[in-house]
Design an enzyme around this catalytic site. Structure first.
Site, mmCIF file in Angstrom:
data_model
loop_
_atom_site.group_PDB
_atom_site.id
_atom_site.type_symbol
_atom_site.label_atom_id
_atom_site.label_comp_id
_atom_site.label_asym_id
_atom_site.label_seq_id
_atom_site.Cartn_x
_atom_site.Cartn_y
_atom_site.Cartn_z
ATOM 1 N N LYS A 53 46.521 73.551 53.233
ATOM 2 C CA LYS A 53 45.446 72.617 52.899
ATOM 3 C C LYS A 53 44.202 73.345 52.389
ATOM 4 C CE LYS A 53 47.890 69.054 53.685
ATOM 5 N NZ LYS A 53 48.369 68.242 52.528
ATOM 6 N N TYR A 81 50.172 74.736 58.122
ATOM 7 C CA TYR A 81 49.597 73.512 57.551
ATOM 8 C C TYR A 81 48.169 73.762 57.066
ATOM 9 C CZ TYR A 81 47.909 68.674 57.330
ATOM 10 O OH TYR A 81 47.365 67.492 56.910
#
Length: 298
Positions: free
Chosen positions: A169, A165
């Site tokens: 990002k 994740y």
């Protein structure tokens, strides 16, 4: 100061504008959809799950951002129904799936299995393809122009122990940093900004859990207003808006880049990466150097 406030009047320019967004059926996407509808915008939502609300100005189409055909059809529907696309929110995303420490083995061969790429396909490639299509439509409509908002995260510039994740990002922020200079140099009237929410109450982040942990949180609506604000404020471009506890901070231009220059020291850093790239590109053009020549020479 990097903090700023959003007022209802700031969102007035969104009235009768068309906004396309992905991941709009829940969480931050749904909250943004509601903010946009309240501001009088036409909203086209793409999501794998049905949108739980109905509205005269809302259009929903089942969309999986990892499928190019789905994205093509979503954008075509928006243009067919509203003639132009003014703003796009590339928002669809999922939480982390692997930390690269857990080992999974194939039951048949006993060999180590490749980690899942799902988070990369949705959070990063889905965002890039959505934005790529937005650029395509916005450059060709009459008059040309528009804006794109991409969902990054507070983890885009901090350490955060959800490996896949966090990587995606960082990639969202990096994509904006890579594309904005090219849009400016080509005088393409499309703005791109990123949001970086800290802990936000959604289906993935239950409020009771956050409260028990004593972690500061913000409602999804606060982030939705931030997205709408970036769309409506034509002066904002290439910015990264970090939000925590409902407070909004622009940190790309006012914090991160100045901090890097200060940390390196003015005497040691004569140019930044983009300035150096522009100089090298100009010189290469002047002397007729290109990658094809380089390949043939080698």
């Amino acid at each position: 100061m990097s903090q700023f406030h959003i007022h209802d009047t700031d969102l007035a320019p969104l009235k009768d504008r068309t906004v396309l967004l992905t991941g709009g059926s829940s969480g931050i996407g749904l909250a943004t959809t509601q903010v946009l509808l309240s501001a009088g915008a036409y909203v086209v939502v793409g999501d794998t799950n049905p949108c739980p609300i109905t509205h005269a100005r809302l259009t929903f189409k089942p969309t999986n951002v990892t499928i190019w055909r789905d994205l093509l059809d979503l954008f075509a529907l928006a243009q067919e129904r509203h003639a132009r696309i003014d703003h796009v929110f590339a928002n669809a995303g999922i939480s982390g799936r692997t930390n690269y420490l857990d080992e999974v083995f194939d039951e048949g061969t006993g060999e180590l299995k490749e980690p899942t790429r799902a988070v990369y396909e949705i959070n990063l490639m889905g965002m890039i393809n959505t934005s790529y299509l937005a650029l395509h439509y916005m450059r060709r409509q009459d008059p040309p122009g528009g804006s794109i908002v991409c969902t990054a995260s507070g983890s885009s510039f901090q350490r955060f122990g959800v490996s896949d994740y966090t990587t995606t990002k960082h990639g969202v922020l990096g994509w904006m940093r890579g594309v904005v200079p090219n849009l400016l140099s080509e005088n393409i009237p499309v703005r791109i900004n990123c949001i970086g929410p800290s802990w936000t109450i959604t289906g993935l982040v239950p409020q009771d859990l956050v409260d028990k942990a004593g972690v500061e949180w913000q409602p999804a609506e606060a982030v939705g207003r931030q997205v709408a604000y970036l769309m409506s404020d034509g002066a904002r471009n290439g910015q990264f808006i970090y939000s925590s506890g409902g407070r909004n901070y622009e940190i790309e231009e006012s914090v991160l880049l100045p901090a890097a220059r200060k940390a390196c020291g003015v005497a040691e850093v004569q140019v930044n990466e983009q300035e150096a790239f522009e100089k090298l590109k100009q010189l290469a053009n002047e002397i007729g150097f290109n990658e094809g020549q380089k390949a043939s020479a080698s």
